[in-house]
Design a protein around this motif. Sequence first.
Motif, PDB file in Angstrom:
ATOM      1  N   ILE A 338      31.288  49.158  35.417  1.00  0.00           N
ATOM      2  CA  ILE A 338      32.278  49.876  35.473  1.00  0.00           C
ATOM      3  C   ILE A 338      33.017  49.737  36.907  1.00  0.00           C
ATOM      4  O   ILE A 338      32.314  50.130  37.981  1.00  0.00           O
ATOM      5  CB  ILE A 338      31.894  51.416  35.348  1.00  0.00           C
ATOM      6  N   VAL A 339      34.175  49.908  36.809  1.00  0.00           N
ATOM      7  CA  VAL A 339      35.122  49.920  37.954  1.00  0.00           C
ATOM      8  C   VAL A 339      36.130  51.034  37.803  1.00  0.00           C
ATOM      9  O   VAL A 339      36.731  51.406  36.538  1.00  0.00           O
ATOM     10  CB  VAL A 339      35.974  48.797  38.384  1.00  0.00           C
ATOM     11  N   THR A 340      36.295  52.088  38.936  1.00  0.00           N
ATOM     12  CA  THR A 340      37.315  53.240  38.761  1.00  0.00           C
ATOM     13  C   THR A 340      38.394  53.203  39.656  1.00  0.00           C
ATOM     14  O   THR A 340      38.092  52.250  40.907  1.00  0.00           O
ATOM     15  CB  THR A 340      36.392  54.584  38.829  1.00  0.00           C
ATOM     16  N   ARG A 341      39.503  53.623  39.129  1.00  0.00           N
ATOM     17  CA  ARG A 341      40.703  53.900  40.211  1.00  0.00           C
ATOM     18  C   ARG A 341      41.134  55.075  40.200  1.00  0.00           C
ATOM     19  O   ARG A 341      41.006  55.890  39.139  1.00  0.00           O
ATOM     20  CB  ARG A 341      41.663  52.930  39.884  1.00  0.00           C
ATOM     21  N   PRO A 342      41.528  55.568  41.161  1.00  0.00           N
ATOM     22  CA  PRO A 342      42.132  57.088  41.215  1.00  0.00           C
ATOM     23  C   PRO A 342      43.423  57.124  40.623  1.00  0.00           C
ATOM     24  O   PRO A 342      44.219  56.130  40.442  1.00  0.00           O
ATOM     25  CB  PRO A 342      41.998  57.608  42.900  1.00  0.00           C
ATOM     26  N   ALA A 368      49.150  56.324  32.278  1.00  0.00           N
ATOM     27  CA  ALA A 368      49.930  55.377  31.436  1.00  0.00           C
ATOM     28  C   ALA A 368      50.116  53.984  31.929  1.00  0.00           C
ATOM     29  O   ALA A 368      49.953  53.021  31.158  1.00  0.00           O
ATOM     30  CB  ALA A 368      51.149  55.900  30.835  1.00  0.00           C
ATOM     31  N   ARG A 369      50.321  53.688  33.089  1.00  0.00           N
ATOM     32  CA  ARG A 369      50.512  52.294  33.765  1.00  0.00           C
ATOM     33  C   ARG A 369      49.152  51.836  33.564  1.00  0.00           C
ATOM     34  O   ARG A 369      48.910  50.550  32.984  1.00  0.00           O
ATOM     35  CB  ARG A 369      50.911  52.458  35.306  1.00  0.00           C
ATOM     36  N   PRO A 384      40.865  40.040  34.684  1.00  0.00           N
ATOM     37  CA  PRO A 384      40.837  39.844  36.113  1.00  0.00           C
ATOM     38  C   PRO A 384      39.415  40.223  36.524  1.00  0.00           C
ATOM     39  O   PRO A 384      38.536  41.064  36.106  1.00  0.00           O
ATOM     40  CB  PRO A 384      41.889  40.672  36.648  1.00  0.00           C
ATOM     41  N   ALA A 385      38.815  39.771  37.761  1.00  0.00           N
ATOM     42  CA  ALA A 385      37.551  39.938  38.488  1.00  0.00           C
ATOM     43  C   ALA A 385      37.465  41.481  38.427  1.00  0.00           C
ATOM     44  O   ALA A 385      38.396  42.259  39.079  1.00  0.00           O
ATOM     45  CB  ALA A 385      37.413  39.341  39.533  1.00  0.00           C
ATOM     46  N   PRO A 386      36.308  42.150  38.512  1.00  0.00           N
ATOM     47  CA  PRO A 386      36.186  43.406  38.663  1.00  0.00           C
ATOM     48  C   PRO A 386      36.880  44.047  40.059  1.00  0.00           C
ATOM     49  O   PRO A 386      37.357  45.009  40.140  1.00  0.00           O
ATOM     50  CB  PRO A 386      34.815  43.897  38.380  1.00  0.00           C
ATOM     51  N   ASP A 387      36.496  43.195  40.961  1.00  0.00           N
ATOM     52  CA  ASP A 387      37.006  43.488  42.405  1.00  0.00           C
ATOM     53  C   ASP A 387      38.303  43.522  42.625  1.00  0.00           C
ATOM     54  O   ASP A 387      38.945  44.164  43.322  1.00  0.00           O
ATOM     55  CB  ASP A 387      36.237  42.728  43.301  1.00  0.00           C
ATOM     56  N   ALA A 388      39.048  42.691  41.744  1.00  0.00           N
ATOM     57  CA  ALA A 388      40.424  42.535  41.841  1.00  0.00           C
ATOM     58  C   ALA A 388      41.137  43.858  41.116  1.00  0.00           C
ATOM     59  O   ALA A 388      42.190  44.344  41.601  1.00  0.00           O
ATOM     60  CB  ALA A 388      41.073  41.235  41.097  1.00  0.00           C
ATOM     61  N   ASP A 394      49.017  46.801  43.199  1.00  0.00           N
ATOM     62  CA  ASP A 394      49.653  46.832  42.139  1.00  0.00           C
ATOM     63  C   ASP A 394      49.152  46.055  40.931  1.00  0.00           C
ATOM     64  O   ASP A 394      48.996  44.933  40.867  1.00  0.00           O
ATOM     65  CB  ASP A 394      51.084  45.828  42.576  1.00  0.00           C
ATOM     66  N   LEU A 395      48.980  46.839  39.933  1.00  0.00           N
ATOM     67  CA  LEU A 395      48.100  46.721  38.676  1.00  0.00           C
ATOM     68  C   LEU A 395      48.875  45.464  37.954  1.00  0.00           C
ATOM     69  O   LEU A 395      48.509  44.593  37.244  1.00  0.00           O
ATOM     70  CB  LEU A 395      47.835  47.674  37.902  1.00  0.00           C
ATOM     71  N   LYS A 396      50.189  45.908  37.999  1.00  0.00           N
ATOM     72  CA  LYS A 396      51.183  44.945  37.130  1.00  0.00           C
ATOM     73  C   LYS A 396      50.987  43.326  37.656  1.00  0.00           C
ATOM     74  O   LYS A 396      51.201  42.589  36.791  1.00  0.00           O
ATOM     75  CB  LYS A 396      52.494  45.145  37.322  1.00  0.00           C
ATOM     76  N   ALA A 397      50.549  43.143  39.010  1.00  0.00           N
ATOM     77  CA  ALA A 397      50.545  41.836  39.312  1.00  0.00           C
ATOM     78  C   ALA A 397      49.485  41.040  38.649  1.00  0.00           C
ATOM     79  O   ALA A 397      49.196  39.896  38.524  1.00  0.00           O
ATOM     80  CB  ALA A 397      50.208  41.762  40.817  1.00  0.00           C
ATOM     81  N   LEU A 398      48.368  41.907  38.095  1.00  0.00           N
ATOM     82  CA  LEU A 398      47.203  41.315  37.410  1.00  0.00           C
ATOM     83  C   LEU A 398      47.741  40.300  35.978  1.00  0.00           C
ATOM     84  O   LEU A 398      47.016  39.554  35.576  1.00  0.00           O
ATOM     85  CB  LEU A 398      46.152  42.265  37.064  1.00  0.00           C
TER      86      LEU A 398
END
Length: 400
Positions: A338-342, A368-369, A384-388, A394-398
């Motif tokens: 699991i990877v979390t983002r605030p 929503a983004r 994408p890799a979990p660490d990425a 900027d998530l959109k860059a993924l």
Amino acid sequence: MRIVIVGAGQAAASMAARLRAKGHDGEIVVIGAEPAAPYQRPPLSKAYLLGQMGLDRLVLRGDDWWRDQRIALRLGETARAVDAARRVVATDRGEAAYDALALTTGAHARRLPAVMGGDLPGVHVIRSLADVDALAPQMRPGRRLIVIGGGYIGLEAAAVARKLDLSITLIEAAPRILGRVAAAETADMIRALHLAHGVRILEGTGISRITGSDRATGVALTDGRELPADLIVTGIGVLPETDLAQTAGLALDNGIATDALGRTSDPAIWAAGDCASFPWQGGRLRLESVGNAIDMAEAVADNILGADTPYQPKPWFWSDQFDAKLQIAGLGTGHDRIVTRPGDGRHGGSVWYFRDGRLIAVDALNDARAYMIGKRLIESGRSPAPDAIATATDLKALLA
């Protein structure tokens, strides 16, 4: 070709519309036990229960549309049996012959057994229009509501009840809420949201029975405590509606078993929506969601007309609670990381599920983004890799 659809919900409406859109000019008959035309179910536990949405906005299509499309709606009519040899559906009003039969019978709410008081007046479920019409007048300010079950339906009911100024206790027998459907990190966000709005949550707490003789008066817990209540809502899951399929002798496996096209063990009978399980990743999958009801119904409609295209699910779900929206893409079953983002606000953030280094699902609360980017990544097969994910500014860059 005369096509009969049994079950008049989201899947039935989507299938009937698709059949006409794809050029089917033969008879289409939709048989439903409820008196109302096909309607949306998700708002039942939210806007409709709050009184913010009327039946006119709940229905999926107006009367004119059904008439203009020459689709016969046989409402308030219960299908009793299928005679597969004769290709006839027997109902409480007569019979309906078919060339192709589609079962979109949905699912029904699980109830506590009568021996536990599950049939007492004052104990409610939330699945149908009639269920909510019975519950809504009881949701009065100051009353004590006990919600049994910490899944999405129970949590949504608790959120609506707090908005209506009821006192709420939510009881979950499992160690935590959302134990079957979401990671602990998602449950933590949802729990914090409810606690902030004054919902009392008891996790790892079993029910021995509902108290009362002529009417429910509370709940007796397995630890010996008794909690008083003015009304009770049980949200302990649903079961696929398979009784009619059994009368036709169809194969069952966690619902009505279909092949990849949506065809059952009888070549003239198809199934779609909450009632149907289909091949997926070497096993079988049954999805309870609006998205699956629409997508599978449309795929089955195409295949009834000869498309011969396997159904490829793209799971997505959502849940509105208080002023928060939880959006889910993919299925997190079997994740190993699991990877979390605030998020930007107090109650928000995203939870990303990986299995063997591959992104399989994302939960996004008030984000929503993150949901849209995660959904696009999953549906395109990119991972994408979990660490990425964890460090991206900027998530959109993924998506590049």
